[in-house]
Design a protein around this motif. Sequence first.
Motif: not given
Length: 205
Positions: A175-202
């Motif tokens: 979770a980012l706030a002003e471009g910085k990573v939020v580690t404490f209560l990210p779902n509450l304190r982060g304005s932008l969520a960023v996920f890195r994903l891939r298709k699960r093998t199989g």
Amino acid sequence: MNFDDLNSLRPDLAFIAHWVREGSHVLDVGCGDGAMLRYLEMGKGCTGYGVEIADDKVLESTQRGVSVIQHDMEEGLDLFRDNAFDMVLCLSSLQMMQHVEARLRDIVRVGQEAIVSFPNFAYWPHRVALIRGRMPVSRSLPYQWFDTPNVRYATIHDFKDLAEKCGLEVLEYVALAEGKVVTFLPNLRGSLAVFRLRKRTGTTD
């Protein structure tokens, strides 16, 4: 455009750029003005294309020297083969799509990995606005309810559930706030969520 320019212009993009390996073949879905793809090309030796539907953004991307395809993402990505790209970016645009699950599957189909970002609806100022009986308006959700291009709203937990439903592996997320990573209560304190994903093998569709 160098890293400092990107960091001052869009600190969230500057952070996300660290997740893209040098020399990657990249597809930027909803590339906007092409700033991200241009930086990846110039700063990290990447190649690739942008996909954008808005005439003015296509023009801006072209003026930056970015190869851009004017295409409606709602129609899917059938113009690209499976695993055609090392990385697919879908930054702050998935929430503007009607068929989010289908588009998410498409993004991961054409890329070996994907980075998806979206405004976190659980961000605390958004919660406060709802308590006050108002739809949220913030830097990550800058539109009024009646003119917003966003048609879907999600929290970090919601998106994790969707990724699992789609058979995707979450490699990492922040979770980012002003471009910085939020580690404490990210779902509450982060304005932008960023996920890195891939298709699960199989996994098969």
